[in-house]
Design an enzyme around this catalytic site. Structure first.
Site, PDB file in Angstrom:
ATOM      1  CD  GLU A 125      -3.057  -0.873   0.185  1.00 16.91           C
ATOM      2  OE1 GLU A 125      -3.481   0.271  -0.014  1.00 16.91           O
ATOM      3  OE2 GLU A 125      -3.449  -1.866  -0.449  1.00 16.91           O
ATOM      4  CB  SER A 178     -49.439 -35.300  37.279  1.00 14.45           C
ATOM      5  OG  SER A 178     -50.690 -35.876  36.974  1.00 14.45           O
TER       6      SER A 178
END
Length: 799
Positions: free
Chosen positions: A86, A462
């Site tokens: 770069e 139950s």
């Protein structure tokens, strides 16, 4: 001389004109430029991360995957690779590289188009943080001016750090550390030179040089960077040759979670969004939950194996698809459309042998299923019936079938499986503070995001009865009280209907002790209890277990668990039995940290006295990290049930395992387990909720669209095995810890037929637990037909 003077001043004016123009432009643009000092305090958009209590990543949420790192954490080889790619003059220029700008201008003149911007790393930082990506001259001028200011205010290391943490590198990866994690599943510091050079090549064009989509083009870019590094003297010839010979191995590693808990992740995400809105996804929060990775893994395994066992008991529904004329190449392509679900892998049957089946997978090597691992596959006909047993593999599968398999011991050996149609949920809580230790809301989150643990409202059957029995024990009943297990008929004059409640087996046992009625789960006894207590009084009492008034129906059928509740609500109610009578609330998030690992918030649950010292130590540690305001004090949970009542009820619930509907759980060989099964009408829902002082767990099994699980499926056959498969490993090595008997209780020898004090020498008498004020008089005080008037109050008995 006049001519010379004219030429001199003309040349001077010509030379000064660009300077004056640029100065004028700078003076014009400068007031509108942002303050570069803000870069020192910039907060990059960072995703939300969810962790277990032992710091394992569960999930990550947010559009941008980013892991900001400091300059010191960047490998030197990557610094050189990026400079080579770069801006090789980065360490020497002052934000702008004139040679690069001249080169860009020449390209523009030659081609008529902007080829490269001549941007330095500093100029790219200016663009990425302050400007748009629009290719216009005004933006370039602003970029240059900002770059000059940035260089005056920040060091080269700070500028480089800002750049490598901001740049987009494809596949939702922002910054070099995220790119290393996405493409290689490693930290940037762990990557070799070749991979570092590959990542350094991405900023130029992340889509063009994407290593997953375009590996050949990526390699050309990477090798060019390596050549530049060699030419610039950053690497030697040997390193260069080794790196360019390395193939491109990048692949998408996703968010790379360390444990599987997607329902937990979604619950945490929703809570964070409720607290912080959309900022939850961008501010870099780390959320640490109360979930244990080990327990969550046990819960996942228990639920999935339990559902598969249930599913296979009812037969094989056949392959997911049949393609009799498919080729291997076509099959490999077709398999890519199928995902792994709940640990079950998709596979293509390539050959059927006399004693085995050969398989093709998406990625794994080919495998086989032996006849032993598929002979279970009787054809499914209905929930209550199956077809004949198969005699050979060809009776079950054919070449071209797409099936599901689970792995078994042995190289490339598999077992025939299928995706269960039934669903399940499993919730595990810490009873002392309500912390969620593990939770799974279905067989596969990928298949269905619906969290049945927190969203599915189903009748508990139950498994709801213990709350009613607790109300009875707190209102004059004892475990020895006799209640008549006999038929009841209710006529509704307004609806012209008759309700004849039944026991599960359709039989009636007559007068039966409360203890036995609970572990035998007698429906008629529960209805008589609720009728005697009064529906509204009993339901108001039951609200103390954490249930909302609107969730509890005010009619007698509530005694049979007809209210619609979630597994999490049921588990919360059972924590009161496990902790001695205290009300605790489930919570998931232990603490929240920001991107800098600073404490933002932490939970302050109400805890039982047994947990208070440990909880205070936790709060003290968190206060030292966030010393604001007074030192937080532990909140003591409210006691909502008499500890004596809880002790009596727990003793009765232990009998459910010792001799009742959950007798299978005796296989765990523990003395401190208690719980209750639950099954609704037509076996549409199966439950088991059980506990010891360390853990409370609730398991539910049923279909999303309620239908029968099968006439032989109950809480004790469908849900209990899931609970056992979790509690067994979870409590391995944990010593038995039974609750201590509180003061105010005593034991007395009881006649099982009468529920009263047994006469001396009775062979079938047993010891029962009573509150002192409810204890029956000794046998010596009994008179013919009843208690002596000077004795204790007779327990209410319903006939």
């Amino acid at each position: 001389m006049r001519l010379l003077k004219f030429l001199f001043w003309s040349l001077l004016a010509l030379a000064c004109t660009p300077v004056l123009v640029l100065s004028g432009v700078a003076l014009y643009l400068s007031p509108a430029l942002p303050d570069v000092e803000t870069l020192r305090d910039v907060e990059l958009q960072t995703p939300l991360r969810i962790y277990s209590t032992d710091n394992k990543l569960i999930a990550e949420f947010g559009e941008m995957r980013r892991f900001p790192i400091t300059y010191d954490q960047v490998p030197a080889a990557f610094v050189n690779a990026l400079l080579a790619a770069e801006d090789d003059n980065f360490l020497h220029h002052h934000g702008v590289d004139p040679a690069g700008l001249v080169r860009a201008a020449a390209e523009l003149v030659q081609t008529g188009h902007i080829q490269t911007g001549g941007s330095t790393i500093t100029m790219q930082v200016a663009k990425n943080y302050f400007l748009s990506s629009k290719r216009v001259f005004s933006r370039k001028l602003n970029e240059i001016l900002l770059a000059l200011q940035i260089e005056r205010n920040l060091s080269k290391q700070e500028i480089f750090e800002l750049y490598v943490n901001k740049i987009y590198l494809g596949n939702r990866a922002y910054g070099i550390e995220a790119a290393a994690q996405v493409y290689y599943g490693k930290s940037i510091s762990e990557l070799p030179l070749a991979d570092l050079a590959m990542i350094a090549g991405l900023p130029k064009a992340p889509s063009r040089y994407n290593p997953i989509a375009n590996p050949e083009r990526t390699k050309l870019r990477r090798d060019w960077i390596l050549q530049r590094m060699l030419n610039l003297g950053y690497i030697d010839e040997a390193s260069y040759k080794e790196a360019v010979a390395t193939p491109i191995t990048a692949r998408n590693h996703g968010a790379n979670p360390e444990m599987e808990a997607p329902y937990i992740a979604e619950m945490a995400r929703l809570e964070m969004v409720e607290r912080y809105g959309d900022k939850a996804y961008t501010q870099g929060f780390s959320v640490y939950t109360t979930v244990s990775s080990d327990m969550q893994q046990m819960a996942n395994q228990a639920l999935r194996s339990g559902l598969q066992d249930y599913d296979q008991r009812h037969g094989y529904r056949g392959p997911e698809a049949r393609n009799p004329d498919i080729t291997l190449e076509q099959g490999a392509s077709l398999l890519k459309k199928y995902q792994s679900l709940g640990g079950l892998e998709p596979a293509l049957v390539t050959a059927v042998n006399p004693d085995s089946v050969e398989l093709l997978f998406r990625r794994d090597p080919p495998g086989t299923i032996s006849w032993e691992d598929m002979k279970w596959a009787r054809p499914y006909l209905s929930a209550n019936s199956m077809g004949p047993r198969p005699g050979k593999p060809a009776d079950v599968l054919k070449p071209g079938d797409i099936i599901r398999v689970s792995s078994v011991e042995g190289d490339n050996q598999y077992r025939l499986a299928q995706l269960p149609k039934a669903q399940s949920a499993l919730v595990v809580l810490g009873p002392q503070d309500g912390s969620i230790k593990a939770l799974i809301g279905g067989f596969s989150f990928v298949e269905s995001n619906y969290n049945r643990a927190t969203q599915a409202r189903r009748q508990p059957g139950s498994s709801f009865k213990p709350f009613l029995y607790c109300a009875a024990l707190d209102n004059g009943y004892t475990p020895a009280s006799l209640v008549n297990d006999a038929p009841l008929v209710f006529v509704d004059d307004y609806l012209d209907s008759i309700w004849r409640p039944q026991n599960s087996g359709g039989d009636f046992l007559g007068p039966i002790r409360l203890r036995e009625a609970l572990y035998r789960s007698r429906n008629l006894v529960s209805i008589r209890l609720l009728q005697d207590l009064g529906v509204d009084h009993a339901m108001t009492y039951i609200e103390r277990f954490g249930f909302a008034r609107s969730d509890l129906p005010r009619h007698l059928s509530a005694a049979l668990g007809t209210s619609e509740l979630t597994p999490l609500q049921i588990a919360q109610g059972y924590t009161t039995f496990a902790n001695g009578g205290y009300a605790v609330k489930p919570y998931l998030i232990d603490r929240i940290e920001n991107r800098y690992a600073q404490l933002v918030d932490y939970s302050r649950p109400a805890v039982t006295p047994a947990q208070m010292e440990q909880e205070q130590a936790r709060l003290d540690a968190y206060y030292l990290r966030q010393p604001e305001g007074p030192l937080p004090q532990v909140q003591k949970a409210e006691r909502v049930v008499d500890p004596r009542t809880v002790y009596q009820l727990n003793s009765m619930l232990q009998d459910v395992i010792r001799r009742g509907t959950a007798v299978r759980a005796r296989a765990l060989q523990r003395k401190d387990l208690a719980g209750k099964t639950g099954t609704t009408n037509d076996q549409k829902d199966a439950w088991f909720s059980g506990f010891n002082p360390e853990l409370v767990a609730t398991a539910w099994v049923g279909f999303d669209q309620p239908s029968t699980l099968g006439r032989r499926e109950f809480g004790g056959t469908a849900a209990l095995p899931i609970w056992m498969n979790f509690m067994g490993p979870a409590l391995e090595g944990v010593p038995d810890e039974e609750q201590r008997m509180p003061e105010g209780l005593l034991t007395a020898r009881i006649d099982p037929e009468t529920g009263r004090s047994a006469p001396p020498g009775s062979s079938n008498a047993f010891m029962e637990i009573f509150k002192q004020e409810d204890a029956p008089p000794p046998y010596s005080e009994l008179e013919l037909g009843g208690y002596d008037s000077g004795g204790a109050v007779t327990p209410l008995e319903l006939f």
